[in-house]
Design a protein around this motif. Sequence first.
Motif, PDB file in Angstrom:
ATOM      1  N   VAL A 134     -23.129  -9.648  14.937  1.00  0.00           N
ATOM      2  CA  VAL A 134     -24.516 -10.121  14.909  1.00  0.00           C
ATOM      3  C   VAL A 134     -25.011 -10.207  13.470  1.00  0.00           C
ATOM      4  O   VAL A 134     -25.623 -11.213  13.056  1.00  0.00           O
ATOM      5  CB  VAL A 134     -25.425  -9.190  15.738  1.00  0.00           C
ATOM      6  CG1 VAL A 134     -26.897  -9.525  15.507  1.00  0.00           C
ATOM      7  CG2 VAL A 134     -25.086  -9.273  17.217  1.00  0.00           C
ATOM      8  N   LYS A 135     -24.778  -9.160  12.698  1.00  0.00           N
ATOM      9  CA  LYS A 135     -25.257  -9.119  11.313  1.00  0.00           C
ATOM     10  C   LYS A 135     -24.560 -10.194  10.465  1.00  0.00           C
ATOM     11  O   LYS A 135     -25.178 -10.821   9.592  1.00  0.00           O
ATOM     12  CB  LYS A 135     -25.028  -7.732  10.707  1.00  0.00           C
ATOM     13  CG  LYS A 135     -25.773  -6.607  11.417  1.00  0.00           C
ATOM     14  CD  LYS A 135     -27.278  -6.773  11.270  1.00  0.00           C
ATOM     15  CE  LYS A 135     -28.027  -5.624  11.949  1.00  0.00           C
ATOM     16  NZ  LYS A 135     -29.498  -5.782  11.831  1.00  0.00           N
ATOM     17  N   MET A 136     -23.278 -10.376  10.698  1.00  0.00           N
ATOM     18  CA  MET A 136     -22.521 -11.353   9.919  1.00  0.00           C
ATOM     19  C   MET A 136     -23.054 -12.759  10.142  1.00  0.00           C
ATOM     20  O   MET A 136     -23.156 -13.567   9.204  1.00  0.00           O
ATOM     21  CB  MET A 136     -21.043 -11.272  10.292  1.00  0.00           C
ATOM     22  CG  MET A 136     -20.150 -12.177   9.446  1.00  0.00           C
ATOM     23  SD  MET A 136     -18.407 -12.035   9.904  1.00  0.00           S
ATOM     24  CE  MET A 136     -18.409 -12.984  11.445  1.00  0.00           C
ATOM     25  N   ARG A 137     -23.392 -13.077  11.381  1.00  0.00           N
ATOM     26  CA  ARG A 137     -23.895 -14.420  11.711  1.00  0.00           C
ATOM     27  C   ARG A 137     -25.257 -14.696  11.086  1.00  0.00           C
ATOM     28  O   ARG A 137     -25.667 -15.860  10.975  1.00  0.00           O
ATOM     29  CB  ARG A 137     -23.965 -14.575  13.230  1.00  0.00           C
ATOM     30  CG  ARG A 137     -22.595 -14.757  13.866  1.00  0.00           C
ATOM     31  CD  ARG A 137     -22.672 -14.716  15.378  1.00  0.00           C
ATOM     32  NE  ARG A 137     -21.380 -15.074  15.982  1.00  0.00           N
ATOM     33  CZ  ARG A 137     -21.067 -14.828  17.250  1.00  0.00           C
ATOM     34  NH1 ARG A 137     -21.947 -14.217  18.058  1.00  0.00           N
ATOM     35  NH2 ARG A 137     -19.891 -15.188  17.728  1.00  0.00           N
ATOM     36  N   GLN A 138     -25.960 -13.634  10.670  1.00  0.00           N
ATOM     37  CA  GLN A 138     -27.255 -13.805  10.024  1.00  0.00           C
ATOM     38  C   GLN A 138     -27.115 -14.125   8.531  1.00  0.00           C
ATOM     39  O   GLN A 138     -28.103 -14.477   7.879  1.00  0.00           O
ATOM     40  CB  GLN A 138     -28.109 -12.541  10.201  1.00  0.00           C
ATOM     41  CG  GLN A 138     -28.470 -12.243  11.651  1.00  0.00           C
ATOM     42  CD  GLN A 138     -29.128 -10.884  11.810  1.00  0.00           C
ATOM     43  OE1 GLN A 138     -29.287 -10.126  10.844  1.00  0.00           O
ATOM     44  NE2 GLN A 138     -29.522 -10.553  13.039  1.00  0.00           N
ATOM     45  N   LEU A 143     -16.457 -19.736  11.804  1.00  0.00           N
ATOM     46  CA  LEU A 143     -17.847 -20.106  11.551  1.00  0.00           C
ATOM     47  C   LEU A 143     -18.031 -20.804  10.201  1.00  0.00           C
ATOM     48  O   LEU A 143     -19.133 -21.245   9.870  1.00  0.00           O
ATOM     49  CB  LEU A 143     -18.745 -18.855  11.614  1.00  0.00           C
ATOM     50  CG  LEU A 143     -18.862 -18.169  12.977  1.00  0.00           C
ATOM     51  CD1 LEU A 143     -19.568 -16.830  12.837  1.00  0.00           C
ATOM     52  CD2 LEU A 143     -19.594 -19.072  13.965  1.00  0.00           C
ATOM     53  N   GLY A 144     -16.964 -20.866   9.423  1.00  0.00           N
ATOM     54  CA  GLY A 144     -17.059 -21.497   8.106  1.00  0.00           C
ATOM     55  C   GLY A 144     -17.803 -20.651   7.079  1.00  0.00           C
ATOM     56  O   GLY A 144     -18.346 -21.206   6.113  1.00  0.00           O
ATOM     57  N   LEU A 145     -17.782 -19.319   7.244  1.00  0.00           N
ATOM     58  CA  LEU A 145     -18.528 -18.435   6.339  1.00  0.00           C
ATOM     59  C   LEU A 145     -17.644 -17.767   5.298  1.00  0.00           C
ATOM     60  O   LEU A 145     -18.139 -17.224   4.305  1.00  0.00           O
ATOM     61  CB  LEU A 145     -19.241 -17.325   7.151  1.00  0.00           C
ATOM     62  CG  LEU A 145     -20.273 -17.773   8.173  1.00  0.00           C
ATOM     63  CD1 LEU A 145     -20.757 -16.578   9.000  1.00  0.00           C
ATOM     64  CD2 LEU A 145     -21.462 -18.429   7.468  1.00  0.00           C
TER      65      LEU A 145
END
Length: 368
Positions: A329-333, A361-363
């Motif tokens: 969850v935190k990473m997606r933010q 996710l391309g992060l």
Amino acid sequence: MAKEFFFYTEEMTVGYDGKPLIRDIRIELDRGEILTLIGPNGAGKSTILKSITRQLKLLGGCVWLDGQQMRQMAGKEIARRQAVVLTERIRPELMSCEDVVATGRYPYTGNLGILSAADHAKVRAAMETVHAADLAKRDFNAVSDGQRQRILLARAICQEPELIVLDEPTSFLDVKHKLEFLEILKQMVRERNVAVIMSLHELDLAQKISDQLLCVKGEHIERHGTPEEIFTSDYICDLYDISAGSYNAAFGCVELPPAQGKPEVFVIAGGGSGIPVYRRLQREGIPFITGVLQENDIDYPVACDLAAEVVKERAFEPIGKEAYALALVKMRQCREVLCPLQTFGAMNRRNEELLQEAGRLGLQRTAG
């Protein structure tokens, strides 16, 4: 009580012009021990040392050396048993470094101060001990601050004391010479059973070299104990009134305050790989989240100081579903994921899954 310790102070009160600064100072020190005074600037560390060495008159109590009250000892006897290295920069005229070291032998000479062949041999040996033999003929006023400090230590060694008192002895030394200086001091303590009382500002060095610490703050000695008792993150922050940044007891160092704002980067780290990344992000003013870290991981204490948030797992436990879900969850933010980890084991396998999800996710970006 005084005779049970080589050096002992009894209800010692120190100050200037008859005005008490610190009261009821109690020091108990045996031969072969190092006692270090730490505390904020202006707390009175130098005042304590100058009072011990009789440069300042005691305002109360007394100081004992090997069962004798020092105020009842003759100056020459004290000079043979106690050597002093203070912060004041002495400026002797027309004296070579060897001449300055040789003054350490004066307590053993006659009224004319003439050194014997044995005295000269001890002067040379002391200079070799501090790696300063090549400075022997140099003008003392023409050498660097670091070289000057080594010469003053050689003078103290040459004096063959039972007690050495030093005030901020590493102040003018670079890292190499700080370590050399303190190693020489430690060697004297071990081999010659010398007692040492000194003040230091470098907390990391004080933590590593001291047998005892005296914490000076306000009008009293706030705490007296071993490095293990004194060096906790909370206590050092309290002693120095640290409000901006933090002190990390695990590493014996200070950390600057974390970057403020909404976290932009998620760092997947562990095993010490995250520390340089955390510090780089802090320098660049980039707030970040990191995880998943076990509470016993070497990255964990620095992460707690520098990260906006740390996703954690219990010590010695593999990363569980709950910690992984929270990290996801935190990473997606965040807009970016950095991963300095090179390998993954059974305990942090879910961090590898987290990294794979970041890729999808391309992060992901290589941490360099």
